[in-house]
Design an enzyme around this catalytic site. Structure first.
Site: not given
Length: 539
Positions: A205, A259
């Site tokens: 993330d 990401e």
């Protein structure tokens, strides 16, 4: 590299499980690990290679799990570590790999480290693990700089002793200080904890975050061409080189997917150098409108840049943070969609058009070289739920934006499995609570049960495409060649013997010479492909 020796992650189709909205095993209205385990046969029959699972760690749920209080515990809302281990074992028995999220940019404000930092006070070693600073102005009453939170409002919160701490997201998500050795050591330990329990990799993330300019300069004073003070800084790659060494200590081609929102394909490729991460989400592809010229350009740029570092491309159309693509493709964008900003749609969606385009886009995506991601429910043709009542909205973006941005709840509504009425099999029949977000009243026709066996359904299109993708030697990792086609038509060849044609124009298109039709997104009449349709051919 032959298909039999290539690492799995170079061509995998990975299914994204947003835990709380996938399947509710205990009837409390929230999805959980028991629900995922119960649906493993479905996922195997769908034909996916791995599951990316959104955060399942212990969390106060200020941002639905992206505020982690303990990276080595499963939140009781979802289950236990033992259940996670059982899921990993059962998934592997079905030939499915498990890739959980890891959230290294920030922790929860309930994490033991942050509680200790608050208790220890200014200047303490405990505070050095986060980004604490004195304020500016009289008595330090102003934030240390002008940075804003991604969820709205300032990126700083003041504590009772007068210092401020940085949070690029909610105040309940304090940013960690990646200049501190404790942070490096802790996350490498967390990776090993889960690798030893059998996970096959991690989705990272905010992989482009983590490292901040130690001077914390104002954004307003940033000069064009200089490194951004907190996004995509070169120093972040040192972290991932160390993580790659951790992954390489374990058998089975353990892998990372980043990401990483970057300004250019070149910047994205930097994450995927041979000693860095393995793959990264292709957000440029996700953000491209239904336009043949633009899609071809982003495909070419992606393959060219990632090819310079020997990395495979990944293709993604939807996820838990963006409007579902069936709804995007059914309208025009109000403005150009740029990285790290919300998508602003223009006018109501034409869902018939959006669904037709989504079917064609699925065949294009699964025909491209590399890997692909499927967001839960896209195989059912689910649209964005855009009429959720304001009183049920739970995304922190809603409140942090002063109730001007409805946030991401519309793509997170629990998916439908069976039955004629809510909860559509999402929860067991004896459930004690309604789904955590309400499901539309017209979703009976979109359930897995309703679509199974219907050759015209989105679900059976995905099943057929995934079977063919796995069997056909041309598909997966590799190269493509563009064939001559008129404006508005994409025609690509994969070797050996495969062609994908997508008609994004307003006129029917006569299919090129071929031996047989493998699969189409809609009816083909007189060898002509209608607008917004796609076909897979053997040649």
């Amino acid at each position: 590299m032959s298909p039999t020796t290539a690492p799995w992650w170079r061509s995998a189709v990975i299914y994204q499980v947003y835990v709380r909205s996938f399947a509710d095993g205990n009837g409390d209205g929230v999805g959980d690990i028991a629900g995922i385990r119960s649906r493993l046969p479905y996922l195997k029959s769908l034909g996916v290679d791995a599951l990316w699972i959104n955060p399942w760690y212990k969390s106060p749920m200020a941002d639905h799990g992206y505020d982690v209080a303990d990276y080595r515990e499963i939140d009781p809302l979802f289950g236990t570590v033992t259940e996670a281990e059982q899921l990993i074992e059962e998934a592997h028995a079905h030939g499915i790999r498990i890739v959980p999220d890891i959230v290294p940019n920030h922790s929860s404000d309930q994490h033991a480290w942050f509680r200790a930092a608050l208790a220890a006070g200014p200047g303490s070693p405990e505070r050095e693990r986060y980004v604490f600073r004195p304020g500016r102005g009289v008595d330090g009453a102003l934030p240390p700089n002008d940075w804003d939170s991604r969820f709205g409002g300032p990126a700083w919160t003041r504590v009772t002793d007068g210092e401020w701490y940085l949070h690029l997201f909610t105040p309940q998500q304090p940013d960690l200080n990646w200049q501190h050795p404790d942070v490096h050591a802790e996350f490498e330990s967390v990776l090993r904890f889960w690798f030893e329990r059998g996970v096959d990799g991690f989705r990272i993330d905010v992989a482009h975050g983590l490292v901040k300019d130690p001077e914390l300069p104002d954004l307003a004073k940033a000069r064009h061409g200089q490194a951004h003070p907190f996004w995509d800084r070169d120093e972040v790659h040192d972290i991932y080189r160390a993580w790659r060494k951790v992954a390489d200590d374990y058998p089975g081609d353990r892998a990372f997917v980043a990401e990483a929102w970057t300004d250019t394909p070149e910047r994205l490729a930097a994450y995927l150098r041979p000693n860095g991460l393995h793959t990264a989400f292709n957000f440029d592809y996700l953000m491209t409108d239904w336009n043949a010229r633009d899609l071809r350009a982003v495909i070419d740029d992606t393959l060219a840049m990632l090819g310079t570092v020997g990395a495979p491309a990944t293709w993604v159309m939807s996820n838990h943070d963006v409007m579902r693509h069936a709804s995007r493709y059914g309208r025009k964008a109000a403005r150009k969609w740029v990285a790290n900003e919300s998508y602003v749609p223009a006018g109501p969606a034409d869902l018939e058009l959006g669904t037709r385009r989504a079917r064609a886009a699925a065949l294009l995506t699964l025909a491209l070289p590399g890997g692909a991601y499927v967001y839960q429910g896209e195989e059912l043709g689910l649209p964005e739920v855009e009429d959720l009542p304001e009183e049920v909205l739970q995304d922190p973006v809603w409140e942090r934006s002063g109730r001007t941005d409805r946030g991401r709840d519309g793509c997170r509504v629990p998916i439908p499995w069976s039955g004629r009425t809510a909860p559509y099999g999402f929860s067991p029949e004896d459930a004690t609570a309604a789904p955590w977000l309400p499901q539309p009243a017209d979703w009976a026709r979109r359930t897995v049960e309703a679509q199974t066996g219907d050759e015209t359904s989105m679900l059976e299109l995905y099943r057929s495409a995934l079977v063919l993708r796995r069997r056909h030697p041309a598909l997966g990792d590799g190269d493509l060649t563009w064939l001559d086609a008129p404006d508005g038509v994409l025609a690509l060849r994969r070797v050996p013997g495969f062609v994908c044609v997508v008609n994004l124009s307003a006129e029917p298109y006569r299919l090129p010479e071929h031996n047989s039709v493998l699969l189409t997104s809609g009816p083909v009449e007189n060898n002509r492909l209608a607008p917004d349709q796609a076909a897979w051919l053997t040649v």
